[in-house]
Write an enzyme that holds these catalytic residues in place. Sequence first.
Site, PDB file in Angstrom:
ATOM      1  NE  ARG A  34      -3.810  -2.395   2.256  1.00 53.69           N
ATOM      2  CZ  ARG A  34      -3.740  -3.711   2.067  1.00 53.69           C
ATOM      3  NH1 ARG A  34      -2.559  -4.310   1.958  1.00 53.69           N
ATOM      4  NH2 ARG A  34      -4.845  -4.439   1.970  1.00 53.69           N
ATOM      5  CG  ASP A 328      -1.985 -14.152   5.140  1.00 50.78           C
ATOM      6  OD1 ASP A 328      -2.591 -14.923   4.378  1.00 50.78           O
ATOM      7  OD2 ASP A 328      -1.868 -12.933   4.915  1.00 50.78           O
TER       8      ASP A 328
END
Length: 447
Positions: A34, A328
Amino acid sequence: MTSSNTPPSPLSLSAPAPLAGEVRVPGDKSISHRAIMLSALAVGRSEVRGLLEGEDVLATAAAMRAMGAQVERLGQGHWVVDGVGVGGLLQPDAQLDMGNSGTSTRLLMGLVSSHPITATFVGDASLSRRPMGRVIEPLSRIGAEITASPDGRLPLMLRGADTPLPIHYRLPVASAQVKSAILLAGLNIGAETVVEEPVPTRDHSERMLKGFGAELSVEPMADGGKRIAVRGWAELKPQTLEVPGDPSSAGFLLVAALIVPGSNITIHGVGLNPTRDGLVRVLQEMGADITKLNEREVGGEPVADLLVTHSALTGIEVPPEVAPSMIDEYPILFVAAALASGRTVMRGIEELRVKESDRIAAMAAGLRAAGVAVEELPDGLIVEGSGGEKVAGGCTVATHLDHRIAMSFAVLSLAAKTAITVDDRAPIATSFPDFLPLMQRLGAVQA
């Protein structure tokens, strides 16, 4: 990118002595993606320190260069980006090669969807098996024309809308990537774009969009979810950013110290965003001795140093609602569960079946081969722990081109009677290129 023609490089680790020392994990992968994207959409020069230089993030950097931004590496983790401004993305001259990065693909699809350009997204064999339908559907509502391979997979061509439409979209499943793709698209739409998420997911996009100057609001909803709205035609301002340490990468070192008797390590500068710290909370509930030191804020994100000591873990039933904050990290949690006393039940994690591999099936197969009793569920896994005794090991595990599978079994090998061999270490470079050097610094050796 790792070449498919490169012969596999097996890896197995052992711990001849307790793990000890102080280390720093690389920058957070989600934030690094990002940081590059939003810097490329600002007008002026942004500076980023602590950027993760794994292959996934490098794919994002290459894509933003291809669409007009100047992205330059000055030193280890130190990058500068000269942005083109929202609405200023240029037509790329060639296909955008996403390598193994699903985050790059989905977020960049969002960016392109509201710009009048066309981009073709390609990836490696693993990424090309991952479905993109969940992001294709909302971006098509915005006006993007998307031609994908069968079942919504890569390669796919996306033609951004000449006049993109604002949408009000409720996520059918919790997904920070889909949320972020829609919000990024909304930056170049001349109205308010709204995303409702039924279960809060990682909020790095919201934090960083606000930091870059976007008009963004986040409001709680009556059902416990969140309503996120972004005002379009944003003028993003360049920033100086420091990326906190990646909690997903730290998870492998955390569990390694917990399962190797006598170990005591400190991991500096770990990001502990409350939408990402689920693994630490679950391990502590299992009995893990993890102490947060020097708690502070870095780049708008909560950060701490983690002191971790070998612990006797106890199996628990992991609440399904914790999944978005650690999706994750489940592969390495499976490893911790394999050394715990009793049964650990993990449900509500069917999302793992559409990651870089089917992580539930891949981990179940590898754990069984290593002598761990597991029961595979449609939406999870039940692991019968060894009570702290070493697992049998003595097997070779297929990574399926998945970096987290590779690192998880490399860690389990530290607590095996006979070394466990990971069939190929190459995928590790996608997210944690310093994994092996850091493990060796703590005392692990290649078996």
